[in-house]
Design a protein around this motif. Structure first.
Motif, mmCIF file in Angstrom:
data_model
loop_
_atom_site.group_PDB
_atom_site.id
_atom_site.type_symbol
_atom_site.label_atom_id
_atom_site.label_comp_id
_atom_site.label_asym_id
_atom_site.label_seq_id
_atom_site.Cartn_x
_atom_site.Cartn_y
_atom_site.Cartn_z
ATOM 1 N N PHE A 58 2.767 11.596 7.426
ATOM 2 C CA PHE A 58 2.521 12.442 6.423
ATOM 3 C C PHE A 58 0.875 11.617 5.383
ATOM 4 C CE2 PHE A 58 6.288 14.006 7.609
ATOM 5 C CZ PHE A 58 6.417 15.685 8.042
ATOM 6 N N THR A 59 0.128 12.540 5.785
ATOM 7 C CA THR A 59 -0.484 12.096 4.198
ATOM 8 C C THR A 59 -0.386 12.949 3.001
ATOM 9 O OG1 THR A 59 -2.114 12.700 6.246
ATOM 10 C CG2 THR A 59 -3.460 12.674 3.626
ATOM 11 N N VAL A 60 -1.340 11.818 1.799
ATOM 12 C CA VAL A 60 -0.846 11.623 0.307
ATOM 13 C C VAL A 60 -1.589 13.022 0.116
ATOM 14 C CG1 VAL A 60 -0.354 10.928 -1.385
ATOM 15 C CG2 VAL A 60 1.106 10.014 0.441
ATOM 16 N N VAL A 61 -1.696 13.925 -0.078
ATOM 17 C CA VAL A 61 -2.517 15.043 -1.462
ATOM 18 C C VAL A 61 -2.104 15.422 -2.642
ATOM 19 C CG1 VAL A 61 -2.610 15.845 1.282
ATOM 20 C CG2 VAL A 61 -1.150 17.296 -0.354
ATOM 21 N N GLY A 62 -1.140 14.720 -3.319
ATOM 22 C CA GLY A 62 -1.409 14.825 -4.388
ATOM 23 C C GLY A 62 -0.024 13.406 -5.174
ATOM 24 N N SER A 98 15.283 3.791 1.690
ATOM 25 C CA SER A 98 14.183 4.950 1.432
ATOM 26 C C SER A 98 13.621 5.136 -0.282
ATOM 27 C CB SER A 98 15.660 6.231 1.290
ATOM 28 O OG SER A 98 16.771 6.032 0.458
ATOM 29 N N SER A 99 14.220 3.509 -0.816
ATOM 30 C CA SER A 99 13.389 2.903 -2.572
ATOM 31 C C SER A 99 13.735 3.904 -3.092
ATOM 32 C CB SER A 99 11.804 3.033 -2.232
ATOM 33 O OG SER A 99 11.326 2.720 -1.427
ATOM 34 N N GLY A 100 15.321 4.531 -2.976
ATOM 35 C CA GLY A 100 16.286 5.439 -3.567
ATOM 36 C C GLY A 100 15.211 6.773 -4.009
ATOM 37 N N LEU A 101 13.946 6.937 -3.216
ATOM 38 C CA LEU A 101 13.533 8.591 -3.160
ATOM 39 C C LEU A 101 14.178 9.301 -2.087
ATOM 40 C CD1 LEU A 101 9.859 6.706 -2.888
ATOM 41 C CD2 LEU A 101 11.698 7.272 -5.143
ATOM 42 N N THR A 102 14.506 10.683 -2.844
ATOM 43 C CA THR A 102 14.640 11.813 -2.182
ATOM 44 C C THR A 102 13.507 12.366 -1.629
ATOM 45 O OG1 THR A 102 16.419 12.042 -3.770
ATOM 46 C CG2 THR A 102 16.444 13.933 -2.103
ATOM 47 N N VAL A 103 13.478 13.124 -0.439
ATOM 48 C CA VAL A 103 13.009 14.226 0.403
ATOM 49 C C VAL A 103 12.980 15.335 0.261
ATOM 50 C CG1 VAL A 103 11.117 14.992 2.721
ATOM 51 C CG2 VAL A 103 11.915 12.049 2.266
ATOM 52 N N VAL A 131 9.670 12.903 -2.888
ATOM 53 C CA VAL A 131 8.167 12.982 -2.302
ATOM 54 C C VAL A 131 8.581 14.985 -1.461
ATOM 55 C CG1 VAL A 131 7.175 12.945 0.345
ATOM 56 C CG2 VAL A 131 8.854 10.502 -0.891
ATOM 57 N N LEU A 132 7.733 15.470 -1.722
ATOM 58 C CA LEU A 132 7.561 16.880 -1.721
ATOM 59 C C LEU A 132 6.956 16.905 -0.721
ATOM 60 C CD1 LEU A 132 7.329 18.109 -4.684
ATOM 61 C CD2 LEU A 132 9.282 18.073 -4.413
ATOM 62 N N VAL A 185 3.521 15.506 -1.411
ATOM 63 C CA VAL A 185 3.100 15.402 -2.866
ATOM 64 C C VAL A 185 4.242 14.510 -3.798
ATOM 65 C CG1 VAL A 185 2.843 16.216 -4.974
ATOM 66 C CG2 VAL A 185 1.840 17.621 -2.875
ATOM 67 N N LEU A 186 4.258 13.397 -3.805
ATOM 68 C CA LEU A 186 4.717 12.610 -4.772
ATOM 69 C C LEU A 186 4.978 12.379 -6.025
ATOM 70 C CD1 LEU A 186 2.786 9.336 -3.456
ATOM 71 C CD2 LEU A 186 4.639 10.800 -2.036
ATOM 72 N N GLY A 187 6.630 12.491 -6.401
ATOM 73 C CA GLY A 187 6.903 12.922 -8.030
ATOM 74 C C GLY A 187 6.224 11.453 -8.726
ATOM 75 N N HIS A 188 5.996 11.529 -9.828
ATOM 76 C CA HIS A 188 5.284 10.441 -10.781
ATOM 77 C C HIS A 188 5.963 9.428 -10.425
ATOM 78 C CE1 HIS A 188 2.414 8.827 -13.973
ATOM 79 N NE2 HIS A 188 4.371 8.084 -14.528
ATOM 80 N N GLU A 189 7.700 8.952 -10.411
ATOM 81 C CA GLU A 189 8.028 7.582 -10.450
ATOM 82 C C GLU A 189 7.842 7.203 -8.804
ATOM 83 O OE1 GLU A 189 10.203 4.075 -10.409
ATOM 84 O OE2 GLU A 189 8.807 5.487 -11.883
ATOM 85 N N ALA A 190 7.521 8.610 -7.951
ATOM 86 C CA ALA A 190 7.871 8.179 -6.140
ATOM 87 C C ALA A 190 6.703 7.139 -6.030
ATOM 88 C CB ALA A 190 7.622 8.993 -5.449
ATOM 89 N N GLY A 191 5.523 7.850 -6.166
ATOM 90 C CA GLY A 191 4.873 7.368 -5.927
ATOM 91 C C GLY A 191 3.914 5.998 -6.385
ATOM 92 N N ARG A 192 4.922 5.426 -7.765
ATOM 93 C CA ARG A 192 4.889 4.028 -8.576
ATOM 94 C C ARG A 192 5.504 2.984 -7.173
ATOM 95 N NH1 ARG A 192 7.015 0.698 -11.081
ATOM 96 N NH2 ARG A 192 9.494 1.939 -10.769
ATOM 97 N N ARG A 193 6.911 3.607 -7.259
ATOM 98 C CA ARG A 193 7.498 2.172 -5.943
ATOM 99 C C ARG A 193 6.868 2.790 -4.795
ATOM 100 N NH1 ARG A 193 13.566 4.848 -6.887
ATOM 101 N NH2 ARG A 193 13.937 4.654 -9.262
#
Length: 412
Positions: free
Chosen positions: A200-204, A133-138, A219-220, A170-178
């Motif tokens: 899922f399509t990333v819109v922001g 999951s790269s340490g990310l939360t949905v 990840v929202l 929509v990705l959080g700032h760190e989530a987008g980087r990872r």
């Protein structure tokens, strides 16, 4: 039997009878000194205007600085609370599905929002290990989340009532980087990520969220989309509440019982931000500073007016003596000089308020501050100039009215 003599009535046609001056005549006499001594009047009004401008500047610039500081402190969450279940509870505590709507019923609350952990795994592509999951939360998110946590979109856009129903994220700032997405380029096909077994399509992509670091690593997904595609049960895990700052302690006291009436003891509510205490202390300090500065500026202006009018009386003793010899009474002399003092203060007040407001706005603009000049301040400065003129001109006016014709004509 003696008869008391009746006082002699003034004959309206008696040429020695003092003439009663109309208000317009007194105004013309008061302006006479200004018209005949234009340079001195201009310098006098300039001194008054500088005092009033100083009053506006020394209060307006700190007020603008305070407003900018208050804005920065507010961005630190001085009006925000966070309610969530106590951690490490077995079985886990679930907040009601309508917990954020229930919190909105508290009177001082201005905004509520919520996120919920979907326990899904996000991946860059379907070829990556499903357990990585790269340490990310949905998180399932309400559309108004950004307003509740003072966050901003870095590129793209946030979820809205339409896109939240579709497989968009929509990705959080760190989530987008990872995940390898630093920004979204307009005109290009948006990237996609895999959540569970669905694309899922990333819109922001968000800017860093100072008040909610967990959102940076999230990840929202839209609330309804999470229900439809990720088997989300609809129970929020964090409720964000914004409220009127003066009532934040009162709201905090009832927030747990409101969002989970059945088990309020198992709800954890954040305490008010330390920035709130700093903000309140700053407001009190600035208030005392404003009063002191305004008082000093008014005192300086009043001394200037009094000095100007006193010198005017000394310089115009001949005029006073001549007018007294021609029949002007004390009240007419007093009103003449008092009117002149008020007129000078009015002219100086108009120029000073204009100059002070312009200087304050220019300095605030140069510092990228919001301009904080309230109409009340301008009205108080202008009114203060007139009152200062009345108070400062009263003594010289009375002094002039008590000069006898012989005293005035002899002191040359």
């Amino acid at each position: 039997m003696t008869h008391r003599a009746h006082p002699k009535r003034a004959n309206p046609t008696d040429p020695t009878r003092p003439v009663r001056l109309a208000p317009t005549d007194i105004l013309r006499l008061g302006l006479l000194g200004i018209r005949t001594r234009r340079m001195r009047a201009a310098l006098s009004a300039l001194g008054i205007s500088i005092g009033i401008a100083t009053m506006i500047i020394v209060t307006g610039i700190p007020a603008s600085s305070q407003k900018a500081l208050m804005r920065e402190l507010s961005a630190l969450g001085t009006d925000t609370l966070r309610a969530e279940p106590q951690p490490d509870q077995k079985p886990p505590v679930l907040l009601p599905e309508a917990a954020d709507a229930m919190a909105a019923r508290i009177g001082p609350v201005t905004l509520t929002s919520a996120v919920a952990n979907t326990h899904a795994v996000v991946r860059r592509s379907d070829r990556i290990n499903p357990d990585d999951s790269s340490g990310l939360t949905v998180l399932a998110s309400r559309p108004n989340l950004l307003e509740a946590i003072h966050a901003k979109v870095g590129s793209g856009r946030f979820l809205d009532p339409v896109t939240e129903r579709f497989p968009t994220v929509v990705l959080g700032h760190e989530a987008g980087r990872r995940l390898g997405f630093d920004t979204l380029t307009p005109g290009q096909a948006p990237p996609q990520v895999v959540i569970g077994n669905r694309w899922f399509t990333v819109v922001g992509i968000l800017e860093p969220a100072a008040l909610a670091p967990d959102i940076d690593r999230a990840v929202l997904v839209g609330w309804e989309s999470a229900r439809a595609n990720l088997a989300f049960d609809g129970h929020p895990t964090v409720v964000y509440v914004r409220t009127a700052e003066p009532a934040i302690e009162a709201v905090r006291a009832v927030l747990a019982q409101t969002v989970n009436p059945a088990m309020p003891g198992l709800v954890q509510v954040s305490r008010p931000s330390d920035a709130l205490a700093a903000k309140r202390a700053t407001e009190n300090t600035f208030s005392a500073l404003f009063v002191g500065l305004a008082g000093v500026a008014l005192l300086v202006g009043g001394i200037g007016v009094a000095n100007t009018m006193l010198i005017s009386v000394l310089e115009r003793r001949k005029e006073i003596g001549l007018r007294r010899a021609l029949g002007a009474n004390r009240a007419q002399i007093r009103n003449q000089f008092l009117t002149e003092s008020i007129a000078l203060s009015t002219l100086g007040g108009l120029a000073g308020t204009t100059l002070g407001a312009a200087a304050t706005a220019a300095y605030a603009w140069s510092q990228h501050w919001p301009t904080a000049i309230s109409p009340t301040t301008i009205a108080a400065a202008f009114t203060g100039a007139i009152l200062i003129g009345m108070a400062a001109g009263a003594h010289p006016a009375i002094k002039a009215s008590h000069l006898t014709p012989t005293q005035a004509l002899a002191s040359t």
